[in-house]
Motif scaffolding. Structure first.
Motif, PDB file in Angstrom:
ATOM      1  N   THR A 132      27.225  49.334  44.286  1.00  0.00           N
ATOM      2  CA  THR A 132      27.723  49.575  42.933  1.00  0.00           C
ATOM      3  C   THR A 132      28.989  48.762  42.765  1.00  0.00           C
ATOM      4  O   THR A 132      29.976  48.991  43.471  1.00  0.00           O
ATOM      5  CB  THR A 132      28.027  51.065  42.705  1.00  0.00           C
ATOM      6  OG1 THR A 132      26.831  51.824  42.883  1.00  0.00           O
ATOM      7  CG2 THR A 132      28.569  51.295  41.308  1.00  0.00           C
ATOM      8  N   SER A 134      32.536  47.414  41.933  1.00  0.00           N
ATOM      9  CA  SER A 134      33.792  48.046  41.542  1.00  0.00           C
ATOM     10  C   SER A 134      34.346  47.335  40.315  1.00  0.00           C
ATOM     11  O   SER A 134      33.999  46.183  40.030  1.00  0.00           O
ATOM     12  CB  SER A 134      34.800  47.947  42.688  1.00  0.00           C
ATOM     13  OG  SER A 134      35.232  46.598  42.854  1.00  0.00           O
ATOM     14  N   PRO A 135      35.228  48.000  39.556  1.00  0.00           N
ATOM     15  CA  PRO A 135      35.845  47.329  38.405  1.00  0.00           C
ATOM     16  C   PRO A 135      36.534  46.014  38.785  1.00  0.00           C
ATOM     17  O   PRO A 135      36.457  45.033  38.042  1.00  0.00           O
ATOM     18  CB  PRO A 135      36.840  48.364  37.886  1.00  0.00           C
ATOM     19  CG  PRO A 135      36.242  49.681  38.282  1.00  0.00           C
ATOM     20  CD  PRO A 135      35.603  49.430  39.624  1.00  0.00           C
ATOM     21  N   ALA A 136      37.186  45.992  39.948  1.00  0.00           N
ATOM     22  CA  ALA A 136      37.870  44.766  40.384  1.00  0.00           C
ATOM     23  C   ALA A 136      36.865  43.652  40.641  1.00  0.00           C
ATOM     24  O   ALA A 136      37.122  42.481  40.301  1.00  0.00           O
ATOM     25  CB  ALA A 136      38.694  45.040  41.636  1.00  0.00           C
ATOM     26  N   GLU A 137      35.731  43.990  41.234  1.00  0.00           N
ATOM     27  CA  GLU A 137      34.712  42.975  41.498  1.00  0.00           C
ATOM     28  C   GLU A 137      34.123  42.435  40.198  1.00  0.00           C
ATOM     29  O   GLU A 137      33.893  41.225  40.062  1.00  0.00           O
ATOM     30  CB  GLU A 137      33.612  43.566  42.395  1.00  0.00           C
ATOM     31  CG  GLU A 137      34.053  43.776  43.828  1.00  0.00           C
ATOM     32  CD  GLU A 137      33.116  44.673  44.624  1.00  0.00           C
ATOM     33  OE1 GLU A 137      33.179  44.645  45.867  1.00  0.00           O
ATOM     34  OE2 GLU A 137      32.319  45.415  43.998  1.00  0.00           O
ATOM     35  N   VAL A 138      33.872  43.318  39.246  1.00  0.00           N
ATOM     36  CA  VAL A 138      33.313  42.874  37.966  1.00  0.00           C
ATOM     37  C   VAL A 138      34.285  41.937  37.263  1.00  0.00           C
ATOM     38  O   VAL A 138      33.885  40.900  36.712  1.00  0.00           O
ATOM     39  CB  VAL A 138      32.974  44.090  37.077  1.00  0.00           C
ATOM     40  CG1 VAL A 138      32.518  43.631  35.695  1.00  0.00           C
ATOM     41  CG2 VAL A 138      31.890  44.944  37.733  1.00  0.00           C
ATOM     42  N   PHE A 139      35.558  42.265  37.286  1.00  0.00           N
ATOM     43  CA  PHE A 139      36.578  41.402  36.683  1.00  0.00           C
ATOM     44  C   PHE A 139      36.587  40.033  37.368  1.00  0.00           C
ATOM     45  O   PHE A 139      36.645  38.992  36.702  1.00  0.00           O
ATOM     46  CB  PHE A 139      37.944  42.069  36.804  1.00  0.00           C
ATOM     47  CG  PHE A 139      39.049  41.380  36.047  1.00  0.00           C
ATOM     48  CD1 PHE A 139      39.261  41.643  34.702  1.00  0.00           C
ATOM     49  CD2 PHE A 139      39.893  40.484  36.693  1.00  0.00           C
ATOM     50  CE1 PHE A 139      40.285  41.008  34.004  1.00  0.00           C
ATOM     51  CE2 PHE A 139      40.914  39.848  35.998  1.00  0.00           C
ATOM     52  CZ  PHE A 139      41.113  40.110  34.656  1.00  0.00           C
ATOM     53  N   GLN A 256      25.593  43.477  34.523  1.00  0.00           N
ATOM     54  CA  GLN A 256      26.537  44.566  34.776  1.00  0.00           C
ATOM     55  C   GLN A 256      26.248  45.786  33.901  1.00  0.00           C
ATOM     56  O   GLN A 256      27.016  46.748  33.904  1.00  0.00           O
ATOM     57  CB  GLN A 256      27.970  44.074  34.548  1.00  0.00           C
ATOM     58  CG  GLN A 256      28.388  42.926  35.447  1.00  0.00           C
ATOM     59  CD  GLN A 256      28.212  43.211  36.920  1.00  0.00           C
ATOM     60  OE1 GLN A 256      28.412  44.343  37.370  1.00  0.00           O
ATOM     61  NE2 GLN A 256      27.826  42.200  37.692  1.00  0.00           N
ATOM     62  N   GLU A 271      30.473  48.863  28.504  1.00  0.00           N
ATOM     63  CA  GLU A 271      31.780  49.199  29.095  1.00  0.00           C
ATOM     64  C   GLU A 271      32.070  48.343  30.327  1.00  0.00           C
ATOM     65  O   GLU A 271      33.136  47.726  30.437  1.00  0.00           O
ATOM     66  CB  GLU A 271      31.825  50.686  29.470  1.00  0.00           C
ATOM     67  CG  GLU A 271      33.160  51.101  30.095  1.00  0.00           C
ATOM     68  CD  GLU A 271      33.194  52.572  30.466  1.00  0.00           C
ATOM     69  OE1 GLU A 271      34.184  52.993  31.086  1.00  0.00           O
ATOM     70  OE2 GLU A 271      32.233  53.298  30.147  1.00  0.00           O
ATOM     71  N   SER A 272      31.149  48.311  31.284  1.00  0.00           N
ATOM     72  CA  SER A 272      31.359  47.489  32.480  1.00  0.00           C
ATOM     73  C   SER A 272      31.304  45.994  32.163  1.00  0.00           C
ATOM     74  O   SER A 272      32.163  45.231  32.627  1.00  0.00           O
ATOM     75  CB  SER A 272      30.342  47.849  33.561  1.00  0.00           C
ATOM     76  OG  SER A 272      30.531  47.052  34.725  1.00  0.00           O
ATOM     77  N   LYS A 274      32.287  44.509  29.637  1.00  0.00           N
ATOM     78  CA  LYS A 274      33.541  44.107  28.988  1.00  0.00           C
ATOM     79  C   LYS A 274      34.618  43.774  30.016  1.00  0.00           C
ATOM     80  O   LYS A 274      35.516  42.970  29.756  1.00  0.00           O
ATOM     81  CB  LYS A 274      34.025  45.209  28.049  1.00  0.00           C
ATOM     82  CG  LYS A 274      33.236  45.297  26.746  1.00  0.00           C
ATOM     83  CD  LYS A 274      33.715  46.464  25.892  1.00  0.00           C
ATOM     84  CE  LYS A 274      32.912  46.571  24.600  1.00  0.00           C
ATOM     85  NZ  LYS A 274      33.292  47.768  23.816  1.00  0.00           N
ATOM     86  N   ARG A 275      34.542  44.387  31.199  1.00  0.00           N
ATOM     87  CA  ARG A 275      35.488  44.024  32.261  1.00  0.00           C
ATOM     88  C   ARG A 275      35.229  42.592  32.719  1.00  0.00           C
ATOM     89  O   ARG A 275      36.152  41.824  32.987  1.00  0.00           O
ATOM     90  CB  ARG A 275      35.359  44.981  33.450  1.00  0.00           C
ATOM     91  CG  ARG A 275      35.755  46.413  33.167  1.00  0.00           C
ATOM     92  CD  ARG A 275      35.866  47.217  34.456  1.00  0.00           C
ATOM     93  NE  ARG A 275      35.993  48.632  34.160  1.00  0.00           N
ATOM     94  CZ  ARG A 275      35.006  49.504  34.220  1.00  0.00           C
ATOM     95  NH1 ARG A 275      33.798  49.093  34.591  1.00  0.00           N
ATOM     96  NH2 ARG A 275      35.190  50.774  33.930  1.00  0.00           N
TER      97      ARG A 275
END
Length: 350
Positions: A132, A134-139, A256, A271-272, A274-275
């Motif tokens: 899954t 992480s927000p940091a990885e998606v960014f 994502q 939501e994801s 958009k990161r």
């Protein structure tokens, strides 16, 4: 009813519809020895349309040995080689594979069967598709996508202008594949998605274009979580093509989307993604028109994935599980988009 196994004539599906006999492991070992003077153990990897192996030599080195689908043209394969060589020169810090030549100095030696072989460096890391994000990885994915765009802005190749089935600029050409969708409700949803997309084609045709990766999906991204989470590999340049900048971004954002939207509906499906967009915009610019069309392009990719995967699962039943691994999640995603008016979709990222 009985469906034809050959692709419709309205579109050139190339290697996506080309059958072939898998290369036996023993023969792949022989190819590595004869062409690259490398011995070791091979592990077959799951792929969409070719034979790919991880080669580990006795001294611990690792490589990727790829034996191309017979439907892939030499020009198409040369594009993949040249783009990696270009990135090695202009953006050596991007974590992409390196290309090795064979004992005769060839990057694409031909096998007796007419198929071509490549040897690439192996990138260590965990395939993001198994985790899954992480927000940091998606960014970070968004940042790498933007950096890839800048690095490829100066690259060109004759084969990059080919019509690629996975490039949603050509989505209307996939309409004949509706014949392979058995479920009436799903077929209607795909028809509605196609109709919406078709109405936007003049605007999509006017978008900025360049050569791009066009397949930043989780299966093509590697991460390292031994310390702070980071993206450590970008692989599979098989869908490299000259397409719209917004399409390349939309493809990455699609991957994502939540995979359980049917079981766990969310108010904002984006939501994801958009990161990822936020990371991208730290590095690269986007116009308001591109931002307005990205949600429609994401939906277009959902439609393309359903049509191509359902058709190919019939063509290649032995590879059905791999081909359909991301298809089922797409129905709830498509319903979410279709529940919004085209104007509301255009406003989602503005």
């Amino acid at each position: 009813m009985t469906l034809p196994s050959s692709p419709p004539r309205a579109f050139d599906f190339g290697s996506l519809g080309t059958t072939f006999d898998p290369i036996p492991d023993a023969l792949a070992e022989r190819i590595a020895q004869v062409h690259y003077r490398l011995g070791g153990t091979l592990k077959r990897l799951e792929t969409e349309k070719d034979d790919t192996f991880r080669l580990r030599t006795p001294d611990g080195r690792q490589f990727i040995l790829k034996i191309a689908n017979p439907g892939e043209s030499v020009a198409e394969l040369d594009l993949q080689v040249r783009v990696l060589q270009h990135l090695e020169q202009v953006a050596p810090d991007l974590p992409v594979p390196r290309v090795f030549v064979d004992k005769d100095g060839n990057a694409l030696p031909e096998l007796g069967s007419g198929r071509r072989v490549r040897l690439l460096s192996f990138l260590p890391g965990t395939v993001l598709d198994t985790l899954t994000p992480s927000p940091a990885e998606v960014f970070q994915i968004g940042q790498y996508l933007a950096r890839m765009r800048h690095a490829l802005a100066s690259f060109s190749h004759p084969a990059a202008t080919r019509a690629l089935a996975w490039d949603v600029r050509h989505l209307p050409g996939l309409e004949p594949l509706l014949a392979h969708v058995d479920d009436p409700a799903k077929r209607r949803a795909l028809e509605q998605g196609l109709a919406r997309f078709d109405a936007l084609m003049p605007r999509i045709a006017a978008l900025r274009r360049q050569v791009l990766h066009n397949d930043f999906n989780r299966s093509n991204l590697l991460v390292d979580r031994s310390g702070p989470a980071r993206v450590c590999g970008i692989i599979d340049f098989g869908d490299t093509v000259e397409t719209a900048i917004a399409i390349d971004l939309a493809t990455a954002m699609l991957n994502q989307l939540p995979r359980d939207a049917a079981q766990n509906p969310v108010p904002d499906l984006l939501e994801s993604p958009k990161r990822l967009l936020a990371g991208y915009r730290e590095i690269a610019d986007l116009t308001d028109e591109e931002l307005a069309l990205v949600p429609h392009l994401i939906m277009g990719r959902v439609v393309a994935r359903a049509l191509l995967s359902l058709w190919r699962a019939r063509l290649f039943p032995d590879n059905r599980r791999y081909i359909l691994r991301n298809t089922e999640q797409g129905w709830a995603q498509l319903d979410w988009f279709l529940a919004r008016s085209p104007d509301d979709m255009s406003a989602l990222l503005l």
